[in-house]
Design a protein around this motif. Structure first.
Motif, short mmCIF file in Angstrom:
data_model
loop_
_atom_site.label_atom_id
_atom_site.label_comp_id
_atom_site.label_asym_id
_atom_site.label_seq_id
_atom_site.Cartn_x
_atom_site.Cartn_y
_atom_site.Cartn_z
N MET A 83 0.82 -1.42 0.24
CA MET A 83 -0.50 0.27 0.14
C MET A 83 0.82 1.33 0.26
O MET A 83 0.37 2.95 -0.59
CB MET A 83 -0.84 -0.31 0.87
CG MET A 83 -1.63 -1.08 1.28
SD MET A 83 -2.68 -1.10 2.75
CE MET A 83 -3.16 0.27 3.37
N VAL A 84 2.46 1.64 0.35
CA VAL A 84 3.19 2.75 0.41
C VAL A 84 2.53 3.09 -0.62
O VAL A 84 2.85 4.41 -0.71
CB VAL A 84 4.82 2.02 0.36
CG1 VAL A 84 5.43 3.06 0.65
CG2 VAL A 84 4.45 1.31 2.22
N VAL A 88 2.16 6.81 0.21
CA VAL A 88 2.77 8.05 -0.24
C VAL A 88 2.93 9.46 -1.50
O VAL A 88 2.81 10.54 -1.48
CB VAL A 88 3.62 7.52 -0.41
CG1 VAL A 88 4.17 6.76 1.64
CG2 VAL A 88 4.35 7.02 -1.23
N ASN A 89 2.15 8.41 -2.51
CA ASN A 89 1.87 9.63 -3.82
C ASN A 89 0.79 10.29 -3.97
O ASN A 89 0.51 12.01 -4.03
CB ASN A 89 2.11 8.40 -5.14
CG ASN A 89 3.72 8.48 -4.99
OD1 ASN A 89 4.32 8.87 -4.12
ND2 ASN A 89 3.92 6.69 -5.67
N ASN A 139 7.82 1.34 6.23
CA ASN A 139 8.84 1.54 4.80
C ASN A 139 8.36 3.48 4.95
O ASN A 139 9.16 4.45 4.25
CB ASN A 139 8.49 1.80 3.48
CG ASN A 139 8.48 -0.07 3.20
OD1 ASN A 139 9.23 0.03 3.37
ND2 ASN A 139 6.94 -0.89 3.59
N VAL A 140 7.07 4.04 5.68
CA VAL A 140 7.16 5.51 5.12
C VAL A 140 8.10 6.47 6.03
O VAL A 140 8.51 7.78 6.43
CB VAL A 140 4.81 5.33 5.12
CG1 VAL A 140 5.31 6.92 5.05
CG2 VAL A 140 4.85 5.17 4.44
N VAL A 141 8.25 5.88 7.21
CA VAL A 141 9.13 6.88 8.43
C VAL A 141 10.52 6.98 7.74
O VAL A 141 10.69 8.25 8.14
CB VAL A 141 9.02 6.08 10.26
CG1 VAL A 141 9.68 7.35 10.80
CG2 VAL A 141 7.46 5.97 10.57
N PRO A 142 11.12 5.93 7.13
CA PRO A 142 11.99 6.39 6.95
C PRO A 142 12.21 7.55 5.90
O PRO A 142 13.05 8.14 4.92
CB PRO A 142 12.81 5.09 6.50
CG PRO A 142 12.01 4.24 7.22
CD PRO A 142 11.02 4.37 7.68
N MET A 408 8.59 -0.27 -1.66
CA MET A 408 7.44 -1.16 -1.95
C MET A 408 8.59 -2.81 -2.47
O MET A 408 7.96 -3.49 -1.93
CB MET A 408 6.57 -0.95 -2.72
CG MET A 408 5.25 0.08 -2.76
SD MET A 408 4.21 0.77 -4.03
CE MET A 408 3.03 -1.10 -4.76
N VAL A 409 9.34 -2.41 -2.55
CA VAL A 409 9.85 -4.10 -3.18
C VAL A 409 10.81 -4.51 -2.62
O VAL A 409 10.99 -5.21 -1.35
CB VAL A 409 10.58 -3.97 -4.38
CG1 VAL A 409 11.71 -4.98 -4.34
CG2 VAL A 409 10.28 -3.80 -5.69
#
Length: 496
Positions: A83-84, A88-89, A139-142, A408-409
């Motif tokens: 879902m990232v 995020v976009n 994924n989103v925090v970094p 995502m990967v």
């Protein structure tokens, strides 16, 4: 006057702490929270089943139900990673973190009330939801912090999410002591506490700026980006940095937002993608979860009393936190590559010695103590490099257009490996016993060799400079490699 190196301003420091505490902390907390009350929760599963069907669950079904409850978490993490990109976009980095709190507050309420409602399905569903929360936040925090920070602080701030993951694990271990919340009445509270960081983040994060890179490159809103930068840097002269983001934007103009499939086809991203897959796979498959899983048995065989094992585990958790704090301070000094090489080598040696020690522990009286040393050395090694650095590198080696696809990967590899280890390791352990750590030793060794041969140092470089290093490695033209390649790929593939 323009200070040569941007410093850590209050706004940047607070944004880092709130993002990491609200999201990364929960990931760590939920990883460890189910370990201590496991037996109590299994008993609850059994009683619930009995109250419905007036018979107890078979041993096998109970183990299976419990495995599902535990492994729903990495499975949710995998779903979260997928879902990232879209989130995020669409919502931005900060927006995604705020939205993500739904996946923490809802399951916290479900887990907290599951005992009263007499439903273990609520727990299994909640583990899936907090998994999605962890998959998004890991994924989103970094990504958010990597885009907020100036290049001289990017490494240090990029390690902060991992620091909060370890703090989360430690807090869960402390709160989960039998004298505190790992009790008949206490375990639903233990599981429900995860709502607190989420609520704090919902209250506080809206007051902090969105990623300037996202505002400028994706939202095309230069004024907002400039304002965000001014607040983050604490001075008005942000033109140089705006220019750097615009340079990145120029290099990206043609690319748009690159999809995962397109990213795999692009020669200009080949080594970056391979490196991320190997680092993320190496991080999870190097046996860090297995070491934690095995630690209790190792301590018991070394003669630690049954009721004291929990305190030793807390000690190990504390070592983990301390070493990650070291990594925060050392990463800008020694660099990313050095920490990865050091960390994976230490893990390799620890796995080898541990195998020998476990094989000989019945014959040699002092061997169990060697095992304990190995466990602690392994934890130190993993906390220095393999744990914190891979997520930081994803931010650094990809430009804006491919960064969300790269996460995502990386996230997918991270969670699927985590899921696989959780599912397969118990069987490997039955089959191989002490020798199961040989597999992890081999993985650590191979990862170390790969890093030594391929992964470049990225500290103190701008994203565009890092991109040039890989351009040479990928043997593509230096000007706008992405542009020339995207011409050959049909448009539909770019928008996927």
């Amino acid at each position: 006057q323009f200070p040569s190196d941007p410093r850590l301003t209050p706004v940047l420091a607070l944004a880092t702490l709130i993002a990491a505490f609200g999201s990364s902390f929960q990931y760590g907390y939920n990883v460890a929270a189910v370990n201590s009350p496991a037996e109590l929760m299994k008993a609850f599963y059994n009683e619930t089943h009995y109250s419905r069907f007036s018979e107890y669950i078979s041993e096998f079904s109970l183990t299976l139900l419990w495995s599902i409850s535990v492994s729903m978490f990495p499975f949710g993490g995998f779903v979260g990673s997928l879902m990232v990109g879209p989130l995020v976009n669409r919502l931005g980095r900060k927006g995604t973190l705020l939205f993500n709190n739904i996946f923490s507050i809802v399951p916290a309420i479900l887990m907290g009330t599951s005992k009263t409602a007499r439903s273990y399905e609520m727990i299994i569903l909640s583990r899936l939801l907090v998994g999605i929360c962890a998959g998004l936040s890991s994924n989103v925090v970094p990504m958010y912090l990597g885009e907020l920070s100036p290049k001289n602080l990017r490494g240090a701030l990029g390690v902060v999410p991992q620091l909060f993951i370890t703090v989360g694990i430690l807090v869960a271990q402390i709160v989960g002591l039998r004298s505190l919340l790992a009790t008949e009445e206490g375990w639903p509270i233990l599981l429900g506490l995860t709502a607190i960081p989420a609520a704090l983040q919902l209250l506080l994060l809206p007051f902090f700026p969105e990623s300037p890179r996202y505002l400028l490159i994706q939202k095309k809103d230069a004024a907002a980006a400039k304002n965000a930068l001014k607040r983050l840097r604490g001075w008005d002269d942000v033109d140089a940095e705006m220019e750097e983001i615009q340079l990145e934007d120029e290099a990206e103009k043609a690319a748009g937002i690159i999809s995962v499939l397109t990213m795999f086809r692009m020669r200009s991203l080949r080594w970056q993608v391979i490196s991320i897959i190997i680092l993320m796979g190496g991080q999870q498959l190097s046996g860090v979860n297995a070491i934690y899983y095995y630690a209790d048995q190792i301590y018991l065989s070394a003669g630690v009393k049954d009721q004291d094992v929990q305190y030793v585990t807390v000690g190990t958790g504390a070592v983990n936190v301390l070493m990650t704090i070291c990594a925060v301070f050392v990463v800008e000094y020694l660099g990313r590559r050095a920490l990865l090489l050091l960390g994976f080598s230490v893990c390799f040696i620890a796995c080898c010695v541990l195998t020998v020690a476990l094989a000989l522990q019945d014959r040699v009286s002092w061997m169990p103590y060697i095992s304990i040393v190995c466990v602690i050395s392994y934890v130190i090694g993993h906390a220095l490099g393999p744990s914190p650095i891979p997520a930081l590198l994803i931010t650094e080696v990809f430009l804006q257009s491919s960064r969300s696809a790269a996460y995502m990967v990386g996230g997918t590899v991270h969670w699927l490996s985590n899921f696989a280890v959780g599912l397969v390791f118990p069987f490997i352990q039955v089959g191989l016993g002490a020798y199961s750590f040989i597999i992890f030793a081999v993985i650590c060794l191979l990862t170390t060799i790969y890093i030594f041969l391929i992964v470049p140092e990225t500290k103190g470089k701008t994203f565009v400079e890092i991109n040039h290093i890989f351009t040479k490695m990928n043997k593509v033209s230096d000007v706008h490699p992405a542009k020339d390649e995207l011409k050959d790929i049909p448009l539909s593939a770019v928008e996927l």
